[in-house]
Design a protein around this motif. Structure first.
Motif, PDB file in Angstrom:
ATOM      1  N   ILE A  86     -19.154  16.049  -5.521  1.00 29.39           N
ATOM      2  CA  ILE A  86     -18.950  15.797  -4.033  1.00 29.39           C
ATOM      3  C   ILE A  86     -19.029  14.495  -3.518  1.00 29.39           C
ATOM      4  N   GLN A  87     -20.021  13.771  -3.992  1.00 27.92           N
ATOM      5  CA  GLN A  87     -20.509  12.467  -3.490  1.00 27.92           C
ATOM      6  C   GLN A  87     -19.586  11.292  -3.890  1.00 27.92           C
ATOM      7  N   VAL A  88     -18.717  11.576  -5.047  1.00 32.07           N
ATOM      8  CA  VAL A  88     -17.920  10.508  -5.755  1.00 32.07           C
ATOM      9  C   VAL A  88     -16.443  10.683  -5.226  1.00 32.07           C
ATOM     10  N   CYS A  89     -16.233  11.950  -4.757  1.00 35.33           N
ATOM     11  CA  CYS A  89     -14.778  12.177  -4.467  1.00 35.33           C
ATOM     12  C   CYS A  89     -14.172  11.270  -3.243  1.00 35.33           C
ATOM     13  N   PRO A  90     -13.384  10.678  -3.667  1.00 39.43           N
ATOM     14  CA  PRO A  90     -12.954   9.567  -2.205  1.00 39.43           C
ATOM     15  C   PRO A  90     -12.136  10.227  -1.536  1.00 39.43           C
ATOM     16  N   VAL A  91     -11.594  11.453  -1.604  1.00 35.49           N
ATOM     17  CA  VAL A  91     -10.736  12.147  -0.237  1.00 35.49           C
ATOM     18  C   VAL A  91     -11.540  13.385   0.218  1.00 35.49           C
ATOM     19  N   ASP A  92     -12.686  13.555  -0.083  1.00 34.78           N
ATOM     20  CA  ASP A  92     -13.426  14.830   0.078  1.00 34.78           C
ATOM     21  C   ASP A  92     -12.696  16.212  -0.187  1.00 34.78           C
ATOM     22  N   ALA A  93     -12.141  16.091  -1.493  1.00 39.23           N
ATOM     23  CA  ALA A  93     -11.410  17.145  -2.104  1.00 39.23           C
ATOM     24  C   ALA A  93     -12.214  18.379  -2.453  1.00 39.23           C
ATOM     25  N   ILE A  94     -13.590  18.144  -2.654  1.00 42.81           N
ATOM     26  CA  ILE A  94     -14.367  19.073  -3.058  1.00 42.81           C
ATOM     27  C   ILE A  94     -15.361  19.547  -2.069  1.00 42.81           C
ATOM     28  N   VAL A  95     -15.500  20.988  -2.292  1.00 44.07           N
ATOM     29  CA  VAL A  95     -16.354  21.376  -0.995  1.00 44.07           C
ATOM     30  C   VAL A  95     -17.456  22.177  -1.765  1.00 44.07           C
ATOM     31  N   GLY A  96     -18.540  22.425  -1.047  1.00 46.86           N
ATOM     32  CA  GLY A  96     -19.705  23.097  -1.638  1.00 46.86           C
ATOM     33  C   GLY A  96     -21.018  22.580  -0.996  1.00 46.86           C
ATOM     34  N   SER A  97     -22.373  23.132  -1.394  1.00 46.30           N
ATOM     35  CA  SER A  97     -23.427  22.471  -0.985  1.00 46.30           C
ATOM     36  C   SER A  97     -24.586  22.663  -2.082  1.00 46.30           C
ATOM     37  N   SER A  98     -25.464  21.968  -1.855  1.00 45.17           N
ATOM     38  CA  SER A  98     -26.650  21.901  -2.720  1.00 45.17           C
ATOM     39  C   SER A  98     -26.972  23.196  -3.468  1.00 45.17           C
ATOM     40  N   LYS A  99     -27.021  23.236  -4.792  1.00 47.30           N
ATOM     41  CA  LYS A  99     -27.403  24.486  -5.569  1.00 47.30           C
ATOM     42  C   LYS A  99     -26.328  25.415  -5.252  1.00 47.30           C
ATOM     43  N   GLN A 100     -25.250  25.297  -4.767  1.00 48.68           N
ATOM     44  CA  GLN A 100     -24.486  26.260  -4.695  1.00 48.68           C
ATOM     45  C   GLN A 100     -23.107  25.822  -5.376  1.00 48.68           C
ATOM     46  N   ASP A 132       0.879  -1.156  -0.093  1.00 48.21           N
ATOM     47  CA  ASP A 132      -0.184  -0.203  -0.049  1.00 48.21           C
ATOM     48  C   ASP A 132       0.962   1.321  -0.071  1.00 48.21           C
ATOM     49  N   ASP A 133       1.906   1.210   0.607  1.00 42.32           N
ATOM     50  CA  ASP A 133       2.875   2.251   0.696  1.00 42.32           C
ATOM     51  C   ASP A 133       3.564   2.565  -0.629  1.00 42.32           C
ATOM     52  N   LEU A 134       3.578   1.804  -1.562  1.00 40.52           N
ATOM     53  CA  LEU A 134       3.974   1.962  -2.860  1.00 40.52           C
ATOM     54  C   LEU A 134       3.155   2.510  -3.960  1.00 40.52           C
ATOM     55  N   LEU A 135       1.713   2.507  -3.378  1.00 40.04           N
ATOM     56  CA  LEU A 135       0.646   2.746  -4.375  1.00 40.04           C
ATOM     57  C   LEU A 135       0.524   4.085  -4.221  1.00 40.04           C
ATOM     58  N   PRO A 136      -0.073   4.985  -5.463  1.00 39.95           N
ATOM     59  CA  PRO A 136      -0.138   6.292  -5.387  1.00 39.95           C
ATOM     60  C   PRO A 136      -1.189   7.188  -4.618  1.00 39.95           C
ATOM     61  N   GLN A 137      -2.132   6.142  -4.113  1.00 37.83           N
ATOM     62  CA  GLN A 137      -3.130   6.745  -3.083  1.00 37.83           C
ATOM     63  C   GLN A 137      -4.277   7.449  -3.939  1.00 37.83           C
ATOM     64  N   THR A 138      -4.359   7.441  -5.048  1.00 36.91           N
ATOM     65  CA  THR A 138      -5.283   8.217  -5.972  1.00 36.91           C
ATOM     66  C   THR A 138      -6.599   7.712  -5.545  1.00 36.91           C
ATOM     67  N   GLN A 139      -6.962   6.582  -4.981  1.00 40.49           N
ATOM     68  CA  GLN A 139      -8.239   5.733  -4.771  1.00 40.49           C
ATOM     69  C   GLN A 139      -9.086   5.744  -6.084  1.00 40.49           C
ATOM     70  N   CYS A 140      -8.416   5.678  -7.302  1.00 37.86           N
ATOM     71  CA  CYS A 140      -9.396   5.896  -8.463  1.00 37.86           C
ATOM     72  C   CYS A 140     -10.153   4.709  -9.036  1.00 37.86           C
ATOM     73  N   GLU A 141      -9.900   3.303  -8.481  1.00 29.63           N
ATOM     74  CA  GLU A 141     -10.546   2.295  -8.640  1.00 29.63           C
ATOM     75  C   GLU A 141     -10.238   1.894 -10.123  1.00 29.63           C
ATOM     76  N   GLN A 142      -9.462   2.336 -10.792  1.00 30.63           N
ATOM     77  CA  GLN A 142      -9.028   1.596 -11.934  1.00 30.63           C
ATOM     78  C   GLN A 142      -8.364   0.204 -11.996  1.00 30.63           C
ATOM     79  N   CYS A 143      -7.801  -0.296 -10.985  1.00 29.41           N
ATOM     80  CA  CYS A 143      -7.292  -1.497 -10.670  1.00 29.41           C
ATOM     81  C   CYS A 143      -8.724  -2.535 -10.533  1.00 29.41           C
TER      82      CYS A 143
END
Length: 202
Positions: free
Chosen positions: A92-106, A10-21
């Motif tokens: 926001i719902q799909v970002c695996p690392v909570d890197a997107i911020v905002g709220s509904s209709k904003q 795990d320490d050698l993986l890029p930690q993108t959490q992209c699920e391409q694997c």
């Protein structure tokens, strides 16, 4: 505590959490490799260099990247075109690392320092307002950034699990609330029938 083989992978993986694997994040992929259930060639973000590091750790032959998982390319950062964002929260719902911020209709925004370049937000956006910019090489190669991404992914997974548990408990409680009057009514109806039979058969 001695790191397990899965920890070291795990320490050698890029930690993108992209699920391409094909796994839900880097850690499940690492565990599958450690268990001999997955090959080391399924991580496009890690690319040839990542495969070589895994091969060296595991004393396995270096393999070419499995093209069915994607192609190796420079890492990217997501950026939301603010004027086009409709505030649907799908990214926001799909970002695996909570890197997107905002709220509904904003309007939403991506915190670039937290983005792993997984690109999962791109197909989720219904108005195509997400573009991909080059990720600085220093960020792409930074293990501190990767370790932080792993921790954010783990925190998000724990939060989602708590939310699922809370929903399940709420649903179970609502079923009990619905079932209780029905059970009471059934008992009252049974008593009424018994009383009627007793009256008809003194």
């Amino acid at each position: 505590m001695t790191p397990t083989l899965a920890d070291r992978i795990d320490d050698l993986l890029p930690q993108t959490q992209c699920e391409q694997c094909g796994f839900h994040g880097c850690r499940p992929y690492a565990e599958a490799i450690a268990a001999g259930e997955a090959a080391i060639d399924r991580c496009p973000p890690g690319g040839a260099a990542g495969i070589a590091r895994l091969a060296a750790l595991l004393d396995r032959p270096v393999l070419p990247l499995d093209a069915s998982r994607g192609i190796e390319k420079p890492r990217t950062l997501a950026r939301i075109v603010e004027a086009d964002c409709i505030g649907c929260t799908k990214c926001i719902q799909v970002c695996p690392v909570d890197a997107i911020v905002g709220s509904s209709k904003q309007m939403h925004t991506v915190v670039a320092d937290l983005c792993t370049g997984c690109e999962l937000c791109v197909p989720a956006c219904p108005v195509d307002c997400i573009v991909l910019d080059p990720m600085p090489q220093a960020q792409a190669d930074d293990r501190v950034h990767a370790d932080a991404a792993r921790r954010r992914f783990q925190r998000r997974e724990r939060r989602l699990a708590r939310e699922r548990d809370a929903r399940d408990r709420q649903l179970a409680a609502s079923k009990v609330d619905v079932a209780a009057p029905a059970a009471k009514n059934a008992v009252l109806e049974a008593l009424a029938r018994a009383k009627a039979r007793k009256k008809d058969n003194p």
